[in-house]
Scaffold this motif. Structure first.
Motif, PDB file in Angstrom:
ATOM      1  N   ILE A   1      31.847 -17.375   4.443  1.00 40.89           N
ATOM      2  CA  ILE A   1      32.756 -16.466   4.746  1.00 40.89           C
ATOM      3  C   ILE A   1      32.027 -15.267   5.267  1.00 40.89           C
ATOM      4  O   ILE A   1      30.910 -14.769   4.884  1.00 40.89           O
ATOM      5  N   TYR A   2      32.281 -14.876   6.556  1.00 41.04           N
ATOM      6  CA  TYR A   2      31.615 -14.048   7.534  1.00 41.04           C
ATOM      7  C   TYR A   2      32.441 -12.412   7.329  1.00 41.04           C
ATOM      8  O   TYR A   2      33.550 -12.351   7.304  1.00 41.04           O
ATOM      9  N   TYR A   3      31.382 -11.442   7.402  1.00 39.22           N
ATOM     10  CA  TYR A   3      31.867 -10.015   7.298  1.00 39.22           C
ATOM     11  C   TYR A   3      31.041  -9.265   7.896  1.00 39.22           C
ATOM     12  O   TYR A   3      29.593  -9.434   7.894  1.00 39.22           O
TER      13      TYR A   3
ATOM     14  N   LEU B   1      37.583 -10.551   7.357  1.00 38.54           N
ATOM     15  CA  LEU B   1      36.994 -11.852   6.850  1.00 38.54           C
ATOM     16  C   LEU B   1      36.935 -12.896   7.927  1.00 38.54           C
ATOM     17  O   LEU B   1      38.025 -13.476   8.324  1.00 38.54           O
ATOM     18  N   LEU B   2      35.855 -13.423   8.552  1.00 37.71           N
ATOM     19  CA  LEU B   2      35.853 -14.623   9.222  1.00 37.71           C
ATOM     20  C   LEU B   2      35.705 -16.048   8.722  1.00 37.71           C
ATOM     21  O   LEU B   2      34.591 -15.952   7.690  1.00 37.71           O
ATOM     22  N   ILE B   3      36.436 -16.777   8.538  1.00 38.22           N
ATOM     23  CA  ILE B   3      36.425 -18.058   7.596  1.00 38.22           C
ATOM     24  C   ILE B   3      36.103 -18.963   8.424  1.00 38.22           C
ATOM     25  O   ILE B   3      36.726 -19.522   9.390  1.00 38.22           O
ATOM     26  N   GLU B   4      35.052 -19.793   8.178  1.00 38.24           N
ATOM     27  CA  GLU B   4      34.589 -20.886   8.791  1.00 38.24           C
ATOM     28  C   GLU B   4      34.784 -22.356   8.048  1.00 38.24           C
ATOM     29  O   GLU B   4      34.716 -22.340   6.924  1.00 38.24           O
TER      30      GLU B   4
ATOM     31  N   ALA C   1      37.558 -24.613  12.090  1.00 37.93           N
ATOM     32  CA  ALA C   1      37.575 -23.850  13.147  1.00 37.93           C
ATOM     33  C   ALA C   1      36.992 -22.306  12.756  1.00 37.93           C
ATOM     34  O   ALA C   1      36.174 -22.237  11.706  1.00 37.93           O
ATOM     35  N   CYS C   2      37.379 -21.264  12.974  1.00 38.10           N
ATOM     36  CA  CYS C   2      36.935 -19.937  12.780  1.00 38.10           C
ATOM     37  C   CYS C   2      37.936 -19.125  13.081  1.00 38.10           C
ATOM     38  O   CYS C   2      38.551 -18.578  14.026  1.00 38.10           O
ATOM     39  N   ARG C   3      38.598 -18.748  11.784  1.00 40.90           N
ATOM     40  CA  ARG C   3      39.773 -17.860  11.596  1.00 40.90           C
ATOM     41  C   ARG C   3      39.314 -16.541  11.119  1.00 40.90           C
ATOM     42  O   ARG C   3      38.750 -16.536  10.098  1.00 40.90           O
ATOM     43  N   SER C   4      40.102 -15.391  11.462  1.00 41.50           N
ATOM     44  CA  SER C   4      39.718 -14.177  11.053  1.00 41.50           C
ATOM     45  C   SER C   4      41.249 -13.779  10.075  1.00 41.50           C
ATOM     46  O   SER C   4      42.410 -13.901  10.531  1.00 41.50           O
ATOM     47  N   PHE C   5      41.095 -13.065   9.134  1.00 35.10           N
ATOM     48  CA  PHE C   5      42.102 -12.632   8.064  1.00 35.10           C
ATOM     49  C   PHE C   5      41.673 -10.935   7.689  1.00 35.10           C
ATOM     50  O   PHE C   5      40.725 -10.934   7.267  1.00 35.10           O
ATOM     51  N   THR C   6      42.713 -10.342   7.787  1.00 35.36           N
ATOM     52  CA  THR C   6      42.480  -8.918   7.262  1.00 35.36           C
ATOM     53  C   THR C   6      42.644  -9.054   5.671  1.00 35.36           C
ATOM     54  O   THR C   6      43.519  -9.720   4.973  1.00 35.36           O
ATOM     55  N   SER C   7      41.564  -8.596   4.939  1.00 34.05           N
ATOM     56  CA  SER C   7      41.533  -8.920   3.359  1.00 34.05           C
ATOM     57  C   SER C   7      41.237  -7.410   2.912  1.00 34.05           C
ATOM     58  O   SER C   7      40.763  -6.469   3.499  1.00 34.05           O
ATOM     59  N   ILE C   8      42.050  -7.192   1.657  1.00 31.51           N
ATOM     60  CA  ILE C   8      41.734  -6.077   0.791  1.00 31.51           C
ATOM     61  C   ILE C   8      40.792  -6.443  -0.376  1.00 31.51           C
ATOM     62  O   ILE C   8      41.150  -7.494  -0.976  1.00 31.51           O
ATOM     63  N   ILE C   9      39.491  -5.587  -0.487  1.00 26.05           N
ATOM     64  CA  ILE C   9      38.842  -5.889  -1.445  1.00 26.05           C
ATOM     65  C   ILE C   9      38.363  -4.984  -2.410  1.00 26.05           C
ATOM     66  O   ILE C   9      38.213  -3.856  -2.143  1.00 26.05           O
ATOM     67  N   GLY C  10      38.135  -5.477  -3.581  1.00 24.99           N
ATOM     68  CA  GLY C  10      38.004  -4.541  -4.705  1.00 24.99           C
ATOM     69  C   GLY C  10      36.564  -5.110  -5.394  1.00 24.99           C
ATOM     70  O   GLY C  10      36.268  -6.148  -5.103  1.00 24.99           O
TER      71      GLY C  10
ATOM     72  N   ARG D   1      33.131 -22.886  18.504  1.00 26.44           N
ATOM     73  CA  ARG D   1      31.656 -23.428  18.472  1.00 26.44           C
ATOM     74  C   ARG D   1      30.696 -22.309  18.871  1.00 26.44           C
ATOM     75  O   ARG D   1      29.707 -22.425  18.210  1.00 26.44           O
ATOM     76  N   LEU D   2      30.956 -21.505  20.040  1.00 29.73           N
ATOM     77  CA  LEU D   2      30.236 -20.418  20.443  1.00 29.73           C
ATOM     78  C   LEU D   2      30.448 -19.373  19.315  1.00 29.73           C
ATOM     79  O   LEU D   2      29.180 -18.758  18.940  1.00 29.73           O
ATOM     80  N   MET D   3      31.381 -19.145  18.873  1.00 25.83           N
ATOM     81  CA  MET D   3      31.707 -17.988  17.890  1.00 25.83           C
ATOM     82  C   MET D   3      30.954 -18.399  16.547  1.00 25.83           C
ATOM     83  O   MET D   3      29.981 -17.345  16.173  1.00 25.83           O
ATOM     84  N   LEU D   4      30.958 -19.575  16.034  1.00 21.41           N
ATOM     85  CA  LEU D   4      30.207 -19.853  14.905  1.00 21.41           C
ATOM     86  C   LEU D   4      28.619 -20.031  15.096  1.00 21.41           C
ATOM     87  O   LEU D   4      28.029 -19.382  14.419  1.00 21.41           O
TER      88      LEU D   4
END
Length: 733
Positions: free
Chosen positions: A234-236, A187-190, A193-202, A144-147
């Motif tokens: 989706i946060y970044y 990418l931080l996905i709300e 919960a709040c989970r972080s995933f390494t992502s490859i973006i084009g 909750r604090l992170m979000l």
């Protein structure tokens, strides 16, 4: 020589101190110098207040710094505010910070203060929190604090419109953005919960967008278990700061069969660094369609699987061989729902001359297999998360030099006893890598299988025979786990001893012995007027597993563990054990002296324990050496004959199931009993005969020899303070 620690008392002002959760305290303020970025922290000299510290500092003015820090203590909410000492990793300097005046319970105090008075510090503080807390299991308060930080400072930057699950790969996301550029991003996905995933973006051009915006498409690795329908934002972190993508109201959710083809179709339109496009291309080729494709390769690459054993929620062990003389394979990955791990980085290679000989004359391999270079075999254990599904498909992905992929289905079997024995039989004891194979791969699987076995509840039909007792004084637990047809001698010895009046006898029969034993037990119960319970436990493969099952069905609060190989030489010995236990004034386990058939000493208490040795004192000596000796505290008693309260046995967790053989189970139980605050006692004056019986139908089977190495590794790992022989009290609390 004691290292001198210098003392520094910096000027500081802790403006905010808030509890993030029950183990974490967050501090914010200023200080006149930058401290180490991590180290140890304490509120006093006592060990009870020791914890860890992480901090981040940035300039405030010419003579001071702003800082944010996290302190981690057990039960930190119960620590009274006082002066804080911080020591860096080198432990050469101790910094004493002024007392914390007021700890706030509400963590949003920090957020509101920063938002009103120092909005420029919010991204700095959040980046520190994300780095420090992002890789740990987050509590609800932390999430909750992170979000709350993200929602307060992140700026809208576009929309996410298309999502798709790519099983074993991750999750696809597509939309548009002003500031999310092509490359690798966290990418931080709300969701809830709040989970972080390494992502490859084009990125790609879209005619329906403003000139400063671009379409984006990416793959979030490891996100294939995420419920895509519950994503809220989706946060970044972009060049201008933290941003977020809104979720398009009518988002498209692609199924598992459509997501990868969609990625493949979009590849020609994507732009980005060559490494990014190469990764996305490889992911687009990594669609496993449920069947083997290695044999279709025109290049000289072949794979074979021998064994795949899985413990759900723990991991999978895979053994087999890979033949790749021209080195076309760049990576081999075990994949499935919730799992994507390269096995070729940490596998153990084994010699497979049979593979070399089988393919030596095949056209694709002719002249390419070097004689004597036969290390084609492999063995690898891949852990998985505890929430992995019970049933899920696994497969190997071979990444090839041209960014193509080939696949091999992995049919896993349960880590039951037969599968483990087959696996142990494949280990070459003469292989120099055998210890590495055990510590990295076989050992973790065996321990996980044992833990899973312990957590599985089993029920058994109990057969009562002879006299019915409402409240037996003692429950005598006799385990049977071999091919013997009766225990007539043991029962006859107990029946003629007045000490066993008012006791119940619990026969715990493993290995299908209950059908053989039942007729003779019923006769003895009626003839001697005994109270007998027959407890079938077919899952028990040794006397410890059988004994553990028998204890669960005991009616008395006091147990007598009695191996069928132990025979009394006289009567009245049980009352002596009971008297010794009661007069000791301590709880735990008391064992008698056990003798060989020639009346030399077999067991007289163990006073020194290590993974290499746990031998009884006086073993092999004449029993005359014991004259005049009294009740003694020892490091380990004998579970072949022991009096112990049922509550103490169950409180210590019973016998461990994470050992292959029986060599360490008795000593391990004694260590667990002592760690729970009890004692092990030895009574020299009570002496019984312990027959030297070998486990029937096993003799010196090879899997037991390799299992012994696994057990020694597991014992050392479980009791690290016993790598060398320790004195009494090293385990006791």
């Amino acid at each position: 020589m004691t290292k001198t620690v210098s003392q520094i008392n910096p000027k500081a002002d802790i403006q905010i101190a808030v509890l993030v959760d029950e183990k974490t305290l967050l501090l914010f303020g200023w200080i006149d110098r930058a401290l180490p970025s991590s180290g140890a922290a304490s509120f006093s000299e006592g060990a009870d207040s020791a914890g860890t510290y992480d901090g981040h500092f940035w300039p405030r003015d010419e003579g001071s710094y702003w800082f944010v820090a996290l302190l981690r203590f057990d039960n930190i909410a119960q620590i009274r505010p006082q002066r804080l000492s911080i020591t860096g990793a080198d432990r050469g300097t101790r910094y004493t910070i002024p007392p914390i005046q007021n700890i706030k319970i509400n963590p949003w105090t920090l957020l509101s203060t920063l938002k009103e008075d120092m909005p420029e510090a919010m991204p700095v503080v959040f980046d520190f929190l994300h780095k420090s807390l992002g890789d740990t299991a987050q509590s609800e308060r932390t999430t909750r604090l992170m979000l709350a930080f993200l929602q307060a400072m992140a700026q809208p930057d576009g929309f996410a419109e298309i999502f798709g699950c790519m099983t074993g790969l991750g999750a696809l996301v597509q939309g548009w953005s002003f500031n999310l550029i092509a490359g690798e991003h966290d990418l931080l996905i709300e969701t809830d919960a709040c989970r972080s995933f390494t992502s490859i973006i084009g990125s790609f051009e879209r005619s329906d967008l403003p000139s400063t915006a671009r379409g984006v498409l990416g793959v979030m690795t490891g996100a294939d278990t995420l419920d895509l329908s519950r994503i809220r934002r989706i946060y970044y972190k972009a060049a201008k700061g933290w941003c977020y993508l809104e979720i398009f109201e009518n988002r498209t959710l692609l199924n598992d069969q459509s997501a990868v083809p969609h990625l493949r179709a979009m590849l020609p339109t994507l732009t980005g660094e060559p490494s990014v496009l190469r990764t996305l291309k490889r992911l687009s080729n990594a669609q496993y369609e449920g069947f083997e494709t290695v044999s279709r390769l025109e290049i000289p690459v072949r794979v074979g699987l021998d064994t795949a054993v899985r413990v759900p929620g723990a991991g999978t062990l895979v053994t087999g061989w890979v033949l790749d003389p021209d080195h076309h394979v760049s990576a081999i990955t075990l994949k499935g729902i919730g799992v994507s791990a390269r096995i070729d980085l940490d596998w153990c290679r084994t010699n497979r001359r049979d593979v070399s000989e089988a393919f030596a004359k095949d056209a694709p391999f002719a002249g390419k297999i070097v004689p004597g270079q036969d290390a084609h075999g492999f063995l690898a254990f891949v852990p998985e998360t505890a929430d992995s599904p019970e049933q899920c498909e696994r497969y190997l992905e071979l990444s090839l030099a041209d960014d193509a992929c080939a696949f091999m289905p992995v049919a896993t079997s349960k880590a039951a006893a037969p599968a483990l024995r087959r696996l142990l039989s494949t280990i070459n004891l003469n292989d120099p890598a055998s210890e590495t194979i055990i510590s990295r791969h076989i050992g973790p699987l065996v321990q996980a299988a044992g833990s899973a076995c312990a957590s599985a509840e089993s029920s058994a039909t109990v057969y009562a025979m002879g006299k019915a007792l409402v409240a037996p004084r003692v429950s005598v637990i006799i385990p049977i786990a071999d091919g013997r047809d009766d225990i007539d001698v043991t029962l006859a010895k107990l029946a003629v001893d007045r000490d066993f009046k008012g006791t119940e006898i619990v026969i715990a029969s493993g290995a299908g012995a209950h059908e053989r034993l039942s007729p003779s037990l019923r006769r003895f119960a009626e003839f001697y007027d005994l109270s007998i319970k027959l407890v079938p436990c077919p899952q028990a493969h040794d006397i410890y597993q059988a004994m553990d099952a028998g204890v669960r069905h005991a009616s008395s609060d006091m147990l007598l563990l009695l191996s069928p190989s132990v025979l009394p030489t006289s009567t009245g010995w049980l009352s002596d054990l009971e008297w010794a236990y009661k007069t000791s004034g301590r709880t735990g386990m008391v064992s008698p002296t056990l003798l060989y058939e020639d009346f030399s000493i077999r067991f007289a208490g163990i006073q020194q324990i290590s993974a290499q040795s746990a031998v009884s004192q006086y073993a092999g000596y004449s029993r005359d050496w014991l004259k005049g000796r009294e009740l003694t505290t020892v490091q380990a008693a004998s579970t072949d004959c022991a009096l112990i309260p049922r509550a103490a046995f169950l409180g210590a967790g019973g016998f461990s199931t994470d050992f292959v053989g029986t060599d360490f189970k008795g000593v391990d139980f004694c260590l667990k009993l002592r760690a729970a605050g009890h004692v092990c006692l030895w009574l020299p004056t009570v002496q019984l005969i312990a027959l030297d019986e070998q486990p029937r139908e096993q003799a010196q089977e090879y899997w037991l020899q390799t299992g012994g190495l696994v057990d020694r590794w597991g014992f050392e790992r479980k009791w690290p303070r016993l790598h060398t022989t320790q004195s009494l009290g090293s385990i006791d609390r």
